[in-house]
Design a protein around this motif. Structure first.
Motif, PDB file in Angstrom:
ATOM      1  N   HIS A  99       0.455  -0.915   0.185  1.00  0.00           N
ATOM      2  CA  HIS A  99       0.097   0.301   0.040  1.00  0.00           C
ATOM      3  C   HIS A  99       0.662   1.480  -0.242  1.00  0.00           C
ATOM      4  CE1 HIS A  99      -3.660  -2.277   0.646  1.00  0.00           C
ATOM      5  NE2 HIS A  99      -3.155  -3.051   1.297  1.00  0.00           N
ATOM      6  N   TYR A 100       2.074   1.002   0.469  1.00  0.00           N
ATOM      7  CA  TYR A 100       3.177   2.294   0.661  1.00  0.00           C
ATOM      8  C   TYR A 100       4.297   2.851  -0.019  1.00  0.00           C
ATOM      9  CZ  TYR A 100      -1.080   2.568   3.838  1.00  0.00           C
ATOM     10  OH  TYR A 100      -2.128   2.850   4.726  1.00  0.00           O
ATOM     11  N   ALA A 101       4.832   1.410  -0.087  1.00  0.00           N
ATOM     12  CA  ALA A 101       5.944   1.702  -0.571  1.00  0.00           C
ATOM     13  C   ALA A 101       6.018   2.522  -2.039  1.00  0.00           C
ATOM     14  CB  ALA A 101       6.621  -0.286  -1.451  1.00  0.00           C
ATOM     15  N   SER A 102       5.741   2.747  -2.381  1.00  0.00           N
ATOM     16  CA  SER A 102       5.896   3.763  -3.663  1.00  0.00           C
ATOM     17  C   SER A 102       5.099   5.282  -3.676  1.00  0.00           C
ATOM     18  CB  SER A 102       5.431   3.646  -5.122  1.00  0.00           C
ATOM     19  OG  SER A 102       3.952   3.172  -4.907  1.00  0.00           O
ATOM     20  N   ALA A 103       4.853   5.319  -2.710  1.00  0.00           N
ATOM     21  CA  ALA A 103       3.601   6.332  -2.080  1.00  0.00           C
ATOM     22  C   ALA A 103       5.221   7.676  -2.058  1.00  0.00           C
ATOM     23  CB  ALA A 103       3.010   6.144  -0.812  1.00  0.00           C
ATOM     24  N   GLU A 104       4.093   8.886  -1.928  1.00  0.00           N
ATOM     25  CA  GLU A 104       4.953  10.405  -1.732  1.00  0.00           C
ATOM     26  C   GLU A 104       5.133  10.096   0.004  1.00  0.00           C
ATOM     27  OE1 GLU A 104       6.002  12.798  -3.787  1.00  0.00           O
ATOM     28  OE2 GLU A 104       5.411  11.676  -5.507  1.00  0.00           O
ATOM     29  N   ARG A 105       6.362  10.447   0.310  1.00  0.00           N
ATOM     30  CA  ARG A 105       6.527  11.248   1.985  1.00  0.00           C
ATOM     31  C   ARG A 105       5.313  11.765   1.774  1.00  0.00           C
ATOM     32  NH1 ARG A 105       7.649  15.348   5.140  1.00  0.00           N
ATOM     33  NH2 ARG A 105       9.122  14.850   6.379  1.00  0.00           N
ATOM     34  N   TRP A 106       4.555  12.804   1.728  1.00  0.00           N
ATOM     35  CA  TRP A 106       3.520  13.437   2.728  1.00  0.00           C
ATOM     36  C   TRP A 106       2.033  12.158   3.369  1.00  0.00           C
ATOM     37  CZ3 TRP A 106      -1.678  13.132   0.508  1.00  0.00           C
ATOM     38  CH2 TRP A 106      -1.498  13.168  -0.994  1.00  0.00           C
ATOM     39  N   GLU A 107       2.168  11.522   1.850  1.00  0.00           N
ATOM     40  CA  GLU A 107       1.308  10.056   2.000  1.00  0.00           C
ATOM     41  C   GLU A 107       1.253   9.012   3.618  1.00  0.00           C
ATOM     42  OE1 GLU A 107      -0.518   9.322  -2.432  1.00  0.00           O
ATOM     43  OE2 GLU A 107       1.542   9.015  -1.985  1.00  0.00           O
ATOM     44  N   MET A 108       2.681   8.624   3.272  1.00  0.00           N
ATOM     45  CA  MET A 108       3.595   8.053   4.511  1.00  0.00           C
ATOM     46  C   MET A 108       2.953   8.203   5.668  1.00  0.00           C
ATOM     47  SD  MET A 108       6.606   6.284   3.403  1.00  0.00           S
ATOM     48  CE  MET A 108       6.805   5.688   1.659  1.00  0.00           C
ATOM     49  N   LEU A 109       3.414  10.011   5.853  1.00  0.00           N
ATOM     50  CA  LEU A 109       3.111  10.302   7.245  1.00  0.00           C
ATOM     51  C   LEU A 109       1.976  10.948   7.249  1.00  0.00           C
ATOM     52  CD1 LEU A 109       5.495  13.692   6.579  1.00  0.00           C
ATOM     53  CD2 LEU A 109       6.119  11.260   8.194  1.00  0.00           C
ATOM     54  N   GLU A 110       0.506  10.928   6.512  1.00  0.00           N
ATOM     55  CA  GLU A 110      -0.419  10.539   7.059  1.00  0.00           C
ATOM     56  C   GLU A 110      -1.035   8.748   7.252  1.00  0.00           C
ATOM     57  OE1 GLU A 110      -2.567  12.162   3.147  1.00  0.00           O
ATOM     58  OE2 GLU A 110      -2.898  14.482   3.768  1.00  0.00           O
ATOM     59  N   ALA A 111      -0.608   8.422   6.233  1.00  0.00           N
ATOM     60  CA  ALA A 111      -1.033   6.545   7.240  1.00  0.00           C
ATOM     61  C   ALA A 111      -0.563   7.222   7.882  1.00  0.00           C
ATOM     62  CB  ALA A 111      -0.025   6.222   6.125  1.00  0.00           C
ATOM     63  N   SER A 112       1.229   7.028   8.578  1.00  0.00           N
ATOM     64  CA  SER A 112       1.572   6.720  10.235  1.00  0.00           C
ATOM     65  C   SER A 112       0.427   7.640  10.392  1.00  0.00           C
ATOM     66  CB  SER A 112       2.970   7.654  10.412  1.00  0.00           C
ATOM     67  OG  SER A 112       3.808   6.870   9.972  1.00  0.00           O
ATOM     68  N   ASP A 113       0.032   8.805  11.067  1.00  0.00           N
ATOM     69  CA  ASP A 113      -0.823   9.442  11.914  1.00  0.00           C
ATOM     70  C   ASP A 113      -2.323   8.000  12.089  1.00  0.00           C
ATOM     71  OD1 ASP A 113      -2.269  11.854  13.163  1.00  0.00           O
ATOM     72  OD2 ASP A 113      -3.448  11.807  11.603  1.00  0.00           O
ATOM     73  N   VAL A 114      -2.403   8.152  11.036  1.00  0.00           N
ATOM     74  CA  VAL A 114      -3.909   6.614  10.952  1.00  0.00           C
ATOM     75  C   VAL A 114      -3.693   5.245  11.440  1.00  0.00           C
ATOM     76  CG1 VAL A 114      -5.140   4.962   9.559  1.00  0.00           C
ATOM     77  CG2 VAL A 114      -4.636   7.628   8.631  1.00  0.00           C
TER      78      VAL A 114
END
Length: 136
Positions: A99-114
């Protein structure tokens, strides 16, 4: 009178200085991780430990996924064996890759928050279950 109090405090501070110095020398930082609860928990995957500092948010995301999944698993199974609370990293790694390996940094930070919110939502119930068996 006041001067005598100051001198007494100064003498006390000077007499304790060697003890503080010895205690400070005995505090040796170590990279060895030891745990009181579930000491045989699996180590983080090597690739996570080798992530460059500028991409540390990737490692944090996998850690957040791992924590949320494990606390939710404790609540779902109502068990807190070490294997339930601290399983292998495979599932968290797969979630990251899928789900996240190719995501942008901001997307990963949002996912971390979730994932942090999910972990925090499960934490109280998981803690009660784990406290009951001494694994918290």
């Amino acid at each position: 009178m006041r001067q005598a109090q100051h001198l007494t405090l100064a003498a006390l501070a000077l007499s304790l200085t060697p003890a503080f110095a010895v205690a400070e020398r005995n505090l040796v930082p170590t990279l060895d991780r030891s745990f009181d609860v579930c000491p045989d928990r699996p180590a983080e995957p090597v690739w996570m430990q080798a992530i460059p500092l500028r991409q540390a948010y990737q490692r944090v995301l996998v850690q957040d996924i791992y924590r949320a999944q494990n606390l939710e698993r404790v609540v779902e199974t109502r068990r807190c064996d070490c294997e339930i609370r601290f399983p292998a990293w495979d599932e968290a790694e797969a979630t990251f890759r899928d789900h996240y390996a190719s995501a942008e940094r901001w997307e990963m930070l949002e996912a971390s928050d979730v994932y942090n919110r999910r972990a925090n939502a499960a934490r109280t119930a998981a803690k009660a279950i784990c406290d009951a068996v001494g694994n918290w």
